[in-house]
Design a protein around this motif. Structure first.
Motif, PDB file in Angstrom:
ATOM      1  N   VAL A  14       0.893  -1.145  -0.112  1.00 36.78           N
ATOM      2  CA  VAL A  14      -0.172  -0.144   0.017  1.00 36.78           C
ATOM      3  C   VAL A  14       0.909   1.307   0.206  1.00 36.78           C
ATOM      4  CG1 VAL A  14      -1.603   1.412   1.402  1.00 36.78           C
ATOM      5  CG2 VAL A  14      -1.867  -1.192   0.967  1.00 36.78           C
ATOM      6  N   LYS A  15       1.912   1.269   0.918  1.00 34.41           N
ATOM      7  CA  LYS A  15       2.549   2.332   0.972  1.00 34.41           C
ATOM      8  C   LYS A  15       3.356   2.704  -0.430  1.00 34.41           C
ATOM      9  CE  LYS A  15       5.002   1.046   4.645  1.00 34.41           C
ATOM     10  NZ  LYS A  15       6.023   1.255   5.925  1.00 34.41           N
ATOM     11  N   MET A  16       3.680   1.587  -1.069  1.00 34.64           N
ATOM     12  CA  MET A  16       4.470   1.629  -2.402  1.00 34.64           C
ATOM     13  C   MET A  16       3.591   2.273  -3.553  1.00 34.64           C
ATOM     14  SD  MET A  16       7.606   0.744  -2.293  1.00 34.64           S
ATOM     15  CE  MET A  16       7.760   0.872  -0.411  1.00 34.64           C
ATOM     16  N   GLN A  17       2.156   2.147  -3.175  1.00 33.51           N
ATOM     17  CA  GLN A  17       1.275   2.670  -4.267  1.00 33.51           C
ATOM     18  C   GLN A  17       1.342   4.360  -4.013  1.00 33.51           C
ATOM     19  OE1 GLN A  17      -1.076   1.435  -6.381  1.00 33.51           O
ATOM     20  NE2 GLN A  17       0.262  -0.274  -6.122  1.00 33.51           N
ATOM     21  N   PHE A  18       1.929   4.896  -2.956  1.00 34.38           N
ATOM     22  CA  PHE A  18       1.649   6.577  -2.688  1.00 34.38           C
ATOM     23  C   PHE A  18       3.124   6.924  -3.010  1.00 34.38           C
ATOM     24  CE2 PHE A  18      -2.074   4.750  -0.981  1.00 34.38           C
ATOM     25  CZ  PHE A  18      -3.300   5.760  -0.973  1.00 34.38           C
ATOM     26  N   LEU A  19       3.999   6.143  -3.583  1.00 39.47           N
ATOM     27  CA  LEU A  19       5.294   6.764  -3.865  1.00 39.47           C
ATOM     28  C   LEU A  19       5.432   7.126  -5.441  1.00 39.47           C
ATOM     29  CD1 LEU A  19       7.605   4.411  -1.967  1.00 39.47           C
ATOM     30  CD2 LEU A  19       7.193   6.759  -1.220  1.00 39.47           C
ATOM     31  N   THR A  20       6.275   8.006  -5.834  1.00 34.34           N
ATOM     32  CA  THR A  20       6.388   8.083  -7.426  1.00 34.34           C
ATOM     33  C   THR A  20       7.106   7.013  -7.914  1.00 34.34           C
ATOM     34  OG1 THR A  20       8.274   9.276  -7.230  1.00 34.34           O
ATOM     35  CG2 THR A  20       6.300  10.627  -6.815  1.00 34.34           C
ATOM     36  N   GLU A  21       7.126   6.783  -9.164  1.00 30.76           N
ATOM     37  CA  GLU A  21       7.924   5.861  -9.972  1.00 30.76           C
ATOM     38  C   GLU A  21       9.290   6.114  -9.559  1.00 30.76           C
ATOM     39  OE1 GLU A  21       7.187   4.969 -13.883  1.00 30.76           O
ATOM     40  OE2 GLU A  21       5.043   5.633 -13.628  1.00 30.76           O
ATOM     41  N   ASN A  22       9.693   7.308  -9.538  1.00 29.18           N
ATOM     42  CA  ASN A  22      11.343   7.721  -9.220  1.00 29.18           C
ATOM     43  C   ASN A  22      11.676   7.099  -7.784  1.00 29.18           C
ATOM     44  OD1 ASN A  22      11.669   8.786 -11.701  1.00 29.18           O
ATOM     45  ND2 ASN A  22      11.407  11.001 -11.148  1.00 29.18           N
ATOM     46  N   GLU A  23      10.790   7.497  -6.946  1.00 25.39           N
ATOM     47  CA  GLU A  23      10.997   6.934  -5.309  1.00 25.39           C
ATOM     48  C   GLU A  23      11.120   5.673  -5.338  1.00 25.39           C
ATOM     49  OE1 GLU A  23       8.767  10.674  -2.948  1.00 25.39           O
ATOM     50  OE2 GLU A  23       7.378   9.100  -3.913  1.00 25.39           O
ATOM     51  N   VAL A  24      10.160   4.868  -5.854  1.00 25.38           N
ATOM     52  CA  VAL A  24      10.450   3.338  -5.961  1.00 25.38           C
ATOM     53  C   VAL A  24      11.393   2.959  -6.541  1.00 25.38           C
ATOM     54  CG1 VAL A  24       9.145   1.274  -6.714  1.00 25.38           C
ATOM     55  CG2 VAL A  24       7.889   3.331  -5.771  1.00 25.38           C
ATOM     56  N   ARG A  77       9.673   5.088   2.753  1.00 27.01           N
ATOM     57  CA  ARG A  77       8.734   4.283   3.003  1.00 27.01           C
ATOM     58  C   ARG A  77       7.738   4.945   3.719  1.00 27.01           C
ATOM     59  NH1 ARG A  77      12.390   0.019   2.116  1.00 27.01           N
ATOM     60  NH2 ARG A  77      11.588  -1.587   0.797  1.00 27.01           N
ATOM     61  N   LEU A  78       8.261   5.914   4.935  1.00 26.63           N
ATOM     62  CA  LEU A  78       7.402   6.611   5.703  1.00 26.63           C
ATOM     63  C   LEU A  78       6.920   7.587   4.996  1.00 26.63           C
ATOM     64  CD1 LEU A  78       6.776   7.266   8.686  1.00 26.63           C
ATOM     65  CD2 LEU A  78       8.695   8.518   8.961  1.00 26.63           C
ATOM     66  N   ARG A  79       7.374   8.294   3.937  1.00 22.20           N
ATOM     67  CA  ARG A  79       6.581   9.015   2.983  1.00 22.20           C
ATOM     68  C   ARG A  79       5.434   8.410   2.428  1.00 22.20           C
ATOM     69  NH1 ARG A  79      10.775  10.563  -0.760  1.00 22.20           N
ATOM     70  NH2 ARG A  79      11.937  11.307   0.864  1.00 22.20           N
ATOM     71  N   GLY A  80       5.583   7.433   2.184  1.00 16.11           N
ATOM     72  CA  GLY A  80       4.397   6.651   1.225  1.00 16.11           C
ATOM     73  C   GLY A  80       3.353   6.499   2.309  1.00 16.11           C
ATOM     74  N   TYR A  81       3.779   5.846   3.655  1.00 13.28           N
ATOM     75  CA  TYR A  81       2.872   5.778   4.882  1.00 13.28           C
ATOM     76  C   TYR A  81       1.962   7.063   4.884  1.00 13.28           C
ATOM     77  CZ  TYR A  81       0.736   4.552   9.116  1.00 13.28           C
ATOM     78  OH  TYR A  81      -0.222   4.624  10.097  1.00 13.28           O
ATOM     79  N   ARG A  82       2.914   8.033   5.197  1.00 12.87           N
ATOM     80  CA  ARG A  82       2.171   9.439   5.526  1.00 12.87           C
ATOM     81  C   ARG A  82       1.146   9.807   4.388  1.00 12.87           C
ATOM     82  NH1 ARG A  82       7.868  11.965   7.251  1.00 12.87           N
ATOM     83  NH2 ARG A  82       7.668  11.212   9.256  1.00 12.87           N
ATOM     84  N   ARG A  83       1.491   9.726   3.081  1.00 18.66           N
ATOM     85  CA  ARG A  83       0.685  10.089   1.923  1.00 18.66           C
ATOM     86  C   ARG A  83      -0.686   9.019   2.022  1.00 18.66           C
ATOM     87  NH1 ARG A  83       5.333   9.957  -2.545  1.00 18.66           N
ATOM     88  NH2 ARG A  83       6.369  12.287  -1.837  1.00 18.66           N
ATOM     89  N   PHE A  84      -0.358   7.967   2.287  1.00 20.11           N
ATOM     90  CA  PHE A  84      -1.641   7.088   2.629  1.00 20.11           C
ATOM     91  C   PHE A  84      -2.440   7.344   3.629  1.00 20.11           C
ATOM     92  CE2 PHE A  84      -2.981   3.158   4.899  1.00 20.11           C
ATOM     93  CZ  PHE A  84      -4.008   2.974   4.311  1.00 20.11           C
ATOM     94  N   LYS A  85      -1.833   7.757   4.725  1.00 24.85           N
ATOM     95  CA  LYS A  85      -2.956   8.432   5.688  1.00 24.85           C
ATOM     96  C   LYS A  85      -3.514   9.622   5.353  1.00 24.85           C
ATOM     97  CE  LYS A  85      -3.008   5.525   9.056  1.00 24.85           C
ATOM     98  NZ  LYS A  85      -3.987   4.648   8.914  1.00 24.85           N
ATOM     99  N   LEU A  86      -2.809  10.647   4.394  1.00 20.50           N
ATOM    100  CA  LEU A  86      -3.565  11.822   3.990  1.00 20.50           C
ATOM    101  C   LEU A  86      -4.699  11.304   2.964  1.00 20.50           C
ATOM    102  CD1 LEU A  86      -0.469  14.110   3.529  1.00 20.50           C
ATOM    103  CD2 LEU A  86      -2.348  14.480   5.159  1.00 20.50           C
TER     104      LEU A  86
END
Length: 96
Positions: free
Chosen positions: A38-48, A63-72
């Protein structure tokens, strides 16, 4: 979006199951891996794509950035989140 919705259904089912009773180590690992997906879904292609090149501490931050975006995203989509959670609860615990 359909990949995300599928992952969210599994994640929310994991959460509901864990709320009812302890889960096995295999179930816990499955749920942790689902959250990671799920967190990976909220990262950009470049980030992944850059993840493998980063130091472990930097990977954690991404990964924490992805989690924060998910929670938002969850906060911005409460109706959809509740709908998915209700559907999963009915599947797991019919009649509840």
């Amino acid at each position: 979006m359909s990949d995300l919705l599928t992952l969210l259904k599994v994640l929310y089912a994991c959460n509901l199951t864990a709320e009812q009773a302890p889960v096995s180590q295999a179930q816990a690992l499955f749920c942790v891996n689902t959250l990671e997906a799920v967190k990976m879904q909220f990262l950009t292609e470049n980030e992944v794509s850059a993840l493998q090149e980063l130091q472990p501490s930097e990977q954690i931050e991404v990964r924490l950035r992805g989690y924060r975006r998910f929670k938002l995203w969850e906060a911005d989509n409460p109706t959809l989140v509740r709908q998915i959670q209700r559907e999963q609860k009915q599947k797991l615990f019919p009649g509840s």
